[in-house]
Design a protein around this motif. Structure first.
Motif, PDB file in Angstrom:
ATOM      1  N   GLY A   1       0.698  -1.228  -0.066  1.00 43.28           N
ATOM      2  CA  GLY A   1       0.086  -0.122   0.053  1.00 43.28           C
ATOM      3  C   GLY A   1       0.763   1.139   0.117  1.00 43.28           C
ATOM      4  O   GLY A   1       0.301   2.370  -0.487  1.00 43.28           O
ATOM      5  N   GLY A   2       2.064   1.401   0.663  1.00 42.78           N
ATOM      6  CA  GLY A   2       2.941   2.292   0.699  1.00 42.78           C
ATOM      7  C   GLY A   2       3.507   2.733  -0.671  1.00 42.78           C
ATOM      8  O   GLY A   2       3.907   3.869  -0.862  1.00 42.78           O
ATOM      9  N   ASN A   3       3.457   1.876  -1.606  1.00 39.97           N
ATOM     10  CA  ASN A   3       4.122   2.187  -3.000  1.00 39.97           C
ATOM     11  C   ASN A   3       3.188   3.144  -3.827  1.00 39.97           C
ATOM     12  O   ASN A   3       3.769   4.044  -4.292  1.00 39.97           O
ATOM     13  CB  ASN A   3       3.921   0.815  -3.831  1.00 39.97           C
ATOM     14  CG  ASN A   3       5.219  -0.225  -3.377  1.00 39.97           C
ATOM     15  OD1 ASN A   3       5.949   0.262  -2.842  1.00 39.97           O
ATOM     16  ND2 ASN A   3       5.011  -1.363  -3.938  1.00 39.97           N
ATOM     17  N   ALA A   4       1.922   3.182  -3.724  1.00 40.14           N
ATOM     18  CA  ALA A   4       1.189   4.032  -4.353  1.00 40.14           C
ATOM     19  C   ALA A   4       1.299   5.475  -3.797  1.00 40.14           C
ATOM     20  O   ALA A   4       1.436   6.350  -4.360  1.00 40.14           O
ATOM     21  CB  ALA A   4      -0.462   3.580  -4.124  1.00 40.14           C
ATOM     22  N   ILE A   5       1.254   5.275  -2.330  1.00 40.66           N
ATOM     23  CA  ILE A   5       1.513   6.804  -1.673  1.00 40.66           C
ATOM     24  C   ILE A   5       2.802   7.405  -2.214  1.00 40.66           C
ATOM     25  O   ILE A   5       3.038   8.553  -2.581  1.00 40.66           O
ATOM     26  CB  ILE A   5       1.490   6.627  -0.106  1.00 40.66           C
ATOM     27  CG1 ILE A   5       0.121   6.175   0.092  1.00 40.66           C
ATOM     28  CG2 ILE A   5       2.039   8.023   0.460  1.00 40.66           C
ATOM     29  CD1 ILE A   5       0.034   5.744   1.536  1.00 40.66           C
ATOM     30  N   ALA A   6       4.067   6.513  -2.016  1.00 36.74           N
ATOM     31  CA  ALA A   6       5.288   6.970  -2.496  1.00 36.74           C
ATOM     32  C   ALA A   6       5.399   7.410  -4.140  1.00 36.74           C
ATOM     33  O   ALA A   6       6.045   8.444  -4.606  1.00 36.74           O
ATOM     34  CB  ALA A   6       6.112   5.803  -2.553  1.00 36.74           C
ATOM     35  N   VAL A   7       4.549   6.784  -4.803  1.00 35.48           N
ATOM     36  CA  VAL A   7       4.505   7.297  -6.056  1.00 35.48           C
ATOM     37  C   VAL A   7       3.890   8.744  -6.348  1.00 35.48           C
ATOM     38  O   VAL A   7       4.397   9.464  -7.123  1.00 35.48           O
ATOM     39  CB  VAL A   7       3.524   6.334  -7.244  1.00 35.48           C
ATOM     40  CG1 VAL A   7       3.437   6.681  -8.464  1.00 35.48           C
ATOM     41  CG2 VAL A   7       4.570   4.954  -7.473  1.00 35.48           C
ATOM     42  N   ALA A   8       2.693   8.688  -5.579  1.00 33.26           N
ATOM     43  CA  ALA A   8       2.150  10.223  -5.553  1.00 33.26           C
ATOM     44  C   ALA A   8       3.269  11.180  -4.993  1.00 33.26           C
ATOM     45  O   ALA A   8       3.098  12.363  -5.535  1.00 33.26           O
ATOM     46  CB  ALA A   8       0.724   9.774  -4.922  1.00 33.26           C
ATOM     47  N   ILE A   9       3.659  11.028  -3.786  1.00 32.82           N
ATOM     48  CA  ILE A   9       4.519  11.862  -3.440  1.00 32.82           C
ATOM     49  C   ILE A   9       5.760  12.286  -4.339  1.00 32.82           C
ATOM     50  O   ILE A   9       5.949  13.305  -4.692  1.00 32.82           O
ATOM     51  CB  ILE A   9       5.345  11.305  -2.169  1.00 32.82           C
ATOM     52  CG1 ILE A   9       3.966  11.386  -0.979  1.00 32.82           C
ATOM     53  CG2 ILE A   9       6.450  12.308  -1.760  1.00 32.82           C
ATOM     54  CD1 ILE A   9       3.498  12.531  -0.267  1.00 32.82           C
ATOM     55  N   ARG A  10       6.105  11.178  -5.207  1.00 35.63           N
ATOM     56  CA  ARG A  10       7.230  11.429  -6.060  1.00 35.63           C
ATOM     57  C   ARG A  10       6.840  12.469  -7.063  1.00 35.63           C
ATOM     58  O   ARG A  10       7.486  13.335  -7.500  1.00 35.63           O
ATOM     59  CB  ARG A  10       7.803  10.411  -6.770  1.00 35.63           C
ATOM     60  CG  ARG A  10       8.878  10.316  -7.968  1.00 35.63           C
ATOM     61  CD  ARG A  10      10.076  11.131  -7.358  1.00 35.63           C
ATOM     62  NE  ARG A  10      10.793  10.294  -6.261  1.00 35.63           N
ATOM     63  CZ  ARG A  10      11.736   9.380  -6.689  1.00 35.63           C
ATOM     64  NH1 ARG A  10      12.064   9.373  -7.938  1.00 35.63           N
ATOM     65  NH2 ARG A  10      12.379   8.727  -5.822  1.00 35.63           N
ATOM     66  N   VAL A  11       5.370  12.493  -7.536  1.00 35.02           N
ATOM     67  CA  VAL A  11       4.793  13.121  -8.599  1.00 35.02           C
ATOM     68  C   VAL A  11       4.953  14.500  -8.150  1.00 35.02           C
ATOM     69  O   VAL A  11       5.091  15.610  -8.845  1.00 35.02           O
ATOM     70  CB  VAL A  11       3.495  12.908  -8.913  1.00 35.02           C
ATOM     71  CG1 VAL A  11       2.654  13.751  -9.628  1.00 35.02           C
ATOM     72  CG2 VAL A  11       3.356  11.441  -9.673  1.00 35.02           C
ATOM     73  N   ILE A  12       4.304  14.927  -6.829  1.00 30.25           N
ATOM     74  CA  ILE A  12       4.438  16.239  -6.180  1.00 30.25           C
ATOM     75  C   ILE A  12       5.798  16.720  -6.253  1.00 30.25           C
ATOM     76  O   ILE A  12       5.955  17.883  -6.313  1.00 30.25           O
ATOM     77  CB  ILE A  12       3.669  16.104  -4.809  1.00 30.25           C
ATOM     78  CG1 ILE A  12       2.244  15.466  -5.243  1.00 30.25           C
ATOM     79  CG2 ILE A  12       3.600  17.537  -4.279  1.00 30.25           C
ATOM     80  CD1 ILE A  12       1.575  15.223  -3.828  1.00 30.25           C
ATOM     81  N   GLU A  13       6.624  16.063  -5.768  1.00 38.99           N
ATOM     82  CA  GLU A  13       8.280  16.449  -5.699  1.00 38.99           C
ATOM     83  C   GLU A  13       8.617  16.986  -6.945  1.00 38.99           C
ATOM     84  O   GLU A  13       9.251  17.949  -7.173  1.00 38.99           O
ATOM     85  CB  GLU A  13       9.012  15.326  -4.961  1.00 38.99           C
ATOM     86  CG  GLU A  13       8.793  14.981  -3.764  1.00 38.99           C
ATOM     87  CD  GLU A  13       9.553  14.126  -3.153  1.00 38.99           C
ATOM     88  OE1 GLU A  13       9.907  13.976  -1.972  1.00 38.99           O
ATOM     89  OE2 GLU A  13       9.953  13.006  -3.943  1.00 38.99           O
ATOM     90  N   ASN A  14       8.293  16.200  -7.984  1.00 35.79           N
ATOM     91  CA  ASN A  14       8.778  16.505  -9.340  1.00 35.79           C
ATOM     92  C   ASN A  14       7.867  17.512  -9.951  1.00 35.79           C
ATOM     93  O   ASN A  14       8.453  18.492 -10.741  1.00 35.79           O
ATOM     94  CB  ASN A  14       8.252  15.329 -10.413  1.00 35.79           C
ATOM     95  CG  ASN A  14       9.341  14.116 -10.018  1.00 35.79           C
ATOM     96  OD1 ASN A  14      10.351  14.186  -9.552  1.00 35.79           O
ATOM     97  ND2 ASN A  14       8.943  13.091 -10.649  1.00 35.79           N
ATOM     98  N   LEU A  15       6.827  17.713  -9.635  1.00 33.17           N
ATOM     99  CA  LEU A  15       5.769  19.210 -10.119  1.00 33.17           C
ATOM    100  C   LEU A  15       6.512  20.155  -9.472  1.00 33.17           C
ATOM    101  O   LEU A  15       6.645  21.321 -10.000  1.00 33.17           O
ATOM    102  CB  LEU A  15       4.563  18.897  -9.448  1.00 33.17           C
ATOM    103  CG  LEU A  15       3.624  17.918 -10.338  1.00 33.17           C
ATOM    104  CD1 LEU A  15       2.252  17.788  -9.707  1.00 33.17           C
ATOM    105  CD2 LEU A  15       3.505  18.255 -11.741  1.00 33.17           C
ATOM    106  N   ALA A  16       7.148  20.117  -8.273  1.00 36.56           N
ATOM    107  CA  ALA A  16       7.636  21.199  -7.417  1.00 36.56           C
ATOM    108  C   ALA A  16       9.168  21.859  -8.269  1.00 36.56           C
ATOM    109  O   ALA A  16       9.483  22.851  -8.223  1.00 36.56           O
ATOM    110  CB  ALA A  16       8.050  20.913  -6.113  1.00 36.56           C
TER     111      ALA A  16
END
Length: 257
Positions: free
Chosen positions: A242-257
């Motif tokens: 379950g943590g993988n989906a969260i980690a992927v979403a967090i990486r997206v936000i980091e990349n957007l920034a």
């Protein structure tokens, strides 16, 4: 944006600080929102636990402000939360959830990134007509795919069946009601032939709201049931991956920034 405290969320614009977040990670389970806040957010603060819709605010390591919010179960609850989040200035929403696979090649423990949804939801019909497309934002969706690749997470990109009920609507018979209406008997096999990947209960309404309200939405779900073989929820896979989906979403936000 409104400064008043909104009825369901339990907080308002004035609670979001001088640089309010414009992106939210939205989870059905309040424990998932809590996990995101405690694992990824610096200076995390509980905004409200009103009605079990726990919402947290904090900053990522790069300083970007982020809201981790709870939608509750199902599209009616999600529609209320999303409406109020947009009132408060949220312009991008990534749903992080769980789902059941209906394809052999989408195993439990992997993640599904929804590019669009077959939307069989009453709440969505109050937002837009049945024929209105329920499509994810293409840029957020591609960003989720790229983040999954960067993190080495097994993902599958495709169409999701987004339905209102967990049991009858997903053709489950191991329940209090084993007698499905004829219109639902064989629906899973039909969806499988249409190349639909999974069942879940919120993305279709979220995507239609995004189109009507003019914000960007995406959805990423961990597979916790393999419906080609069983109706069982595989809790170990949910815990392990379950943590993988969260980690992927967090990486997206980091990349957007």
């Amino acid at each position: 944006m409104t400064s008043k405290r909104l009825y369901h969320l339990g907080f308002g614009r004035d609670d979001l600080g001088t640089v309010p977040p414009t992106i939210a990670l939205l989870s059905g389970d309040p424990e998932r929102s809590h996990f995101i806040a405690k694992t990824y957010l610096q200076g995390d603060r509980l905004l409200s636990a009103n009605r079990g819709l726990n919402s947290y605010i904090g900053n990522l390591a790069n300083g970007r402000s982020l809201l981790a919010a709870t939608s509750g179960m199902g599209a009616p609850s999600l529609s209320i939360v999303v409406n109020e989040l947009v009132q408060l200035g949220i312009r991008q929403i990534i749903r992080i959830g769980t789902c059941g696979s209906i394809q052999d090649y989408v195993p439990a423990g992997s993640i599904v990134i929804s590019q669009a949804a077959l939307c069989r939801q009453g709440a969505a019909n109050d937002i837009a007509p049945v024929e209105y497309p329920a499509a994810a934002d293409p840029f957020l969706t591609v960003a989720l795919v790229q983040a999954a690749r960067e993190l080495g997470v097994e993902y599958h990109l495709g169409i999701t069946a987004s339905v209102d009920t967990f049991y009858e609507g997903q053709e489950r018979v191991d329940s209090a009601n084993p007698h499905l209406m004829r219109s639902l008997q064989g629906i899973t096999a039909e969806y499988r032939r249409l190349n639909i990947l999974n069942y879940e209960m919120e993305s279709g309404t979220l995507f239609k709201m995004a189109g009507v309200y003019n914000f960007a939405a995406a959805c990423i779900c961990t597979v916790v049931a393999q419906r080609t073989s069983s109706e069982e929820i595989l809790l170990k896979q949910q815990e392990d991956s379950g943590g993988n989906a969260i980690a992927v979403a967090i990486r997206v936000i980091e990349n957007l920034a």
